[in-house]
Enzyme design. Structure first.
Site, PDB file in Angstrom:
ATOM      1  N   LYS A   1       0.625  -1.277  -0.272  1.00 12.63           N
ATOM      2  CA  LYS A   1      -0.501   0.297  -0.433  1.00 12.63           C
ATOM      3  C   LYS A   1       1.149   1.417  -0.130  1.00 12.63           C
ATOM      4  CE  LYS A   1      -3.830  -0.070   2.049  1.00 12.63           C
ATOM      5  NZ  LYS A   1      -4.822  -0.442   3.560  1.00 12.63           N
TER       6      LYS A   1
ATOM      7  N   GLU B   1       0.974  -4.962   4.100  1.00 10.74           N
ATOM      8  CA  GLU B   1      -0.094  -5.190   5.234  1.00 10.74           C
ATOM      9  C   GLU B   1      -0.501  -6.859   4.617  1.00 10.74           C
ATOM     10  OE1 GLU B   1      -3.642  -2.993   5.109  1.00 10.74           O
ATOM     11  OE2 GLU B   1      -2.865  -1.105   6.494  1.00 10.74           O
ATOM     12  N   LYS B   2      -1.011  -7.666   5.562  1.00  2.87           N
ATOM     13  CA  LYS B   2      -1.775  -8.701   5.443  1.00  2.87           C
ATOM     14  C   LYS B   2      -2.400  -8.725   4.199  1.00  2.87           C
ATOM     15  CE  LYS B   2      -2.156 -13.166   5.911  1.00  2.87           C
ATOM     16  NZ  LYS B   2      -1.789 -13.236   5.163  1.00  2.87           N
TER      17      LYS B   2
ATOM     18  N   ARG C   1     -11.961  14.085   6.307  1.00  6.10           N
ATOM     19  CA  ARG C   1     -13.134  15.345   5.914  1.00  6.10           C
ATOM     20  C   ARG C   1     -14.456  14.279   6.109  1.00  6.10           C
ATOM     21  NH1 ARG C   1     -13.385  11.731   1.581  1.00  6.10           N
ATOM     22  NH2 ARG C   1     -11.515  10.773   1.526  1.00  6.10           N
TER      23      ARG C   1
END
Ligand code: ADP
Length: 446
Positions: free
Chosen positions: A158, A200-201, A291
């Site tokens: 990511k 990440e997993k 936001r």
């Protein structure tokens, strides 16, 4: 209260903000690129300023032009909307430095949540459960191999600066790691000007469930329930519903309390969304959006609150006018994002809309800036309308939404309208038997 708000955005969201400002008797200023001179937000605002040529880097992302426009018209606040500069801490700092209020959270929170690794570190300190993964940026391929082996495949690379599913690569097998690592970094550099990535997993069949929170400047924080946004393509939401059709009342309460406790500990103000994946009855924090969200109308539908109004009130220094116990949830709401895209390949399809007929009736809301004769510019996001339906319960909401989809006409550009009709007719949708991969795996391939 503010006297004049400049809306630093376009399309349905600019209109949405304009409406709340008008109800609060605040004057509105639209900004627009040369491609948007005829846009509805420009027509309906009290004043408008052209801030540059079509490309967003020269207009809606052009900070000097936006600040100059705000000064020119004497705006005392800027609402950044969704996307564009809405989570840009640098922009917020510059706005504040010009004695204009940035309608949004504190700069420190924009900064920390804008960096997903920092966000995970903070979430961990705040007691939020995390997806197992690397603790910091992955600098080399060797480090990526080491971390991936430790976590176990499949893994997900990511982008630290990520958003909109960009810079994200699933790696099922060791042999694909090198290619995916390089392409995630390249994609991230191209999209965000930053090639930092982490690992990440990759959860196999999670649902995406997020909590809307709202906090004022005096430490009061309330959650407005959860939204389920598991129907996605390319890691981007396409249908959202509230409440989640699968959580028990106890799970909902626990999740809401978890989000409120985290937001209170960090002294969060304004609107925020804490996003989780949910699998095997466990929640995993993935990110916090600092936001307004595209899918905010479904929360408005089930709470009866005008979230943008709350946002403006909070930024002007007002206390929250309600406590947690005052928030009551009514019925069920679903939003369909209608994009001008080929419904199977999702390639944008800008063009002229010759016919537009929005559906109507009780519990039916259309947030859109389009009209018959409108030319969709090719420079921006392909979202052209949001159809939001509210019903007494989930089944009622689905029946009402099916009818609304039938009534809606957007011609002749290809849109995702047909896809939404097919999804709503699917038995898995009817029984809420879906996860984040459902649309791509079991539906689009059919
Ligand atoms: P972005 O900021 O790019 O939207 P998010 O972290 O919010 O990225 O994730 C977007 C979507 O990607 C999630 O809703 C989910 O579908 C998928 N996703 C993210 N992290 C994971 C994970 N660890 N395992 C499986 N899917 C994931």
């Amino acid at each position: 209260m503010f006297s004049k708000v400049l809306i630093a955005n376009r399309g349905d969201i600019a209109l949405r903000i304009l409406r709340s400002c008008k109800e609060l008797e605040i004057k509105t200023v639209a900004i627009h690129s040369t491609a948007d001179s005829d846009a509805m937000h420009v027509r309906l605002a009290d004043e408008s300023v052209c801030i540059g040529p079509p490309h967003s880097s020269k207009s809606y992302l052009n900070i000097p032009s936006i600040i100059t426009a705000a000064q020119l018209v004497g705006a005392d606040a800027i609402h950044p909307g969704v996307g564009f500069l809405s989570e840009n801490a640098n922009f917020a700092e510059i706005v504040n430095a010009h004695n204009i209020t940035f309608i949004g959270p504190k700069i420190e929170h924009l900064k920390v949540m804008g960096d997903k690794i920092q966000a995970k570190i903070m979430a961990n300190q705040l007691g939020l459960p995390l997806v197992p993964g690397s603790k910091s940026v992955i600098l080399s391929l060797d480090e990526a191999r080491f971390e991936a082996d430790k976590i176990g495949y499949p893994i997900l690379i990511k982008a630290s600066a990520g958003g909109g599913g960009k810079g994200m690569k699933v790696v099922d097998d060791k042999k694909d790691l090198e290619n995916s690592f390089v392409s995630a970094k390249n994609e991230s550099r191209a999209a965000f000007g930053n090639d930092e990535v982490y690992i990440e997993k990759y959860l196999s069949n999670p649902r995406h469930i997020e909590v809307q929170i709202v906090g004022d400047k005096y430490g009061n924080v309330v959650h407005l329930g959860e939204r389920e946004c598991s129907i996605q393509r390319n890691h981007q939401k396409i249908i959202e519903e509230a409440p989640s059709p699968v959580l028990s009342e106890q799970e909902k309460e626990n999740l809401g309390n978890l989000a409120v406790s985290a937001a209170k500990k960090m002294k969060y103000e304004n609107l925020g969304t804490i996003e989780f994946l949910y699998q095997d009855e466990k929640f995993y924090f993935i990110e916090m959006n600092t936001r307004l969200q595209v899918e905010h109308p479904i929360t408005e539908a089930i709470t009866g609150l005008d979230i943008v109004r709350e946002q403006i009130m909070i930024s002007s220094g007002k206390k929250l006018s309600f406590k947690q116990e005052n928030i009551k949830f009514f019925g069920h709401s679903i939003e369909c994002r209608i994009n001008a895209e080929d419904p199977m390949t999702f390639v944008p399809s800008p063009g002229i809309i010759s016919q537009f007929h929005p559906p109507g009736g009780l519990g039916v809301r259309v947030d859109s800036g389009i009209y018959s004769g409108y030319q969709i510019p090719p420079f921006y996001d392909s979202l052209i309308a949001k159809l939001i339906v509210h019903g007494d319960d989930r089944q009622h909401c689905i029946r009402r939404l099916k009818q609304a989809l039938k009534e809606m006409i957007i011609e002749p550009v290809p849109t995702t309208l047909e896809l939404h009709k097919q999804i709503l007719d699917n038995e898995d949708m009817n029984t809420a038997n879906y996860d984040i991969k459902w649309l791509e795996n079991n539906f689009l391939s059919k």
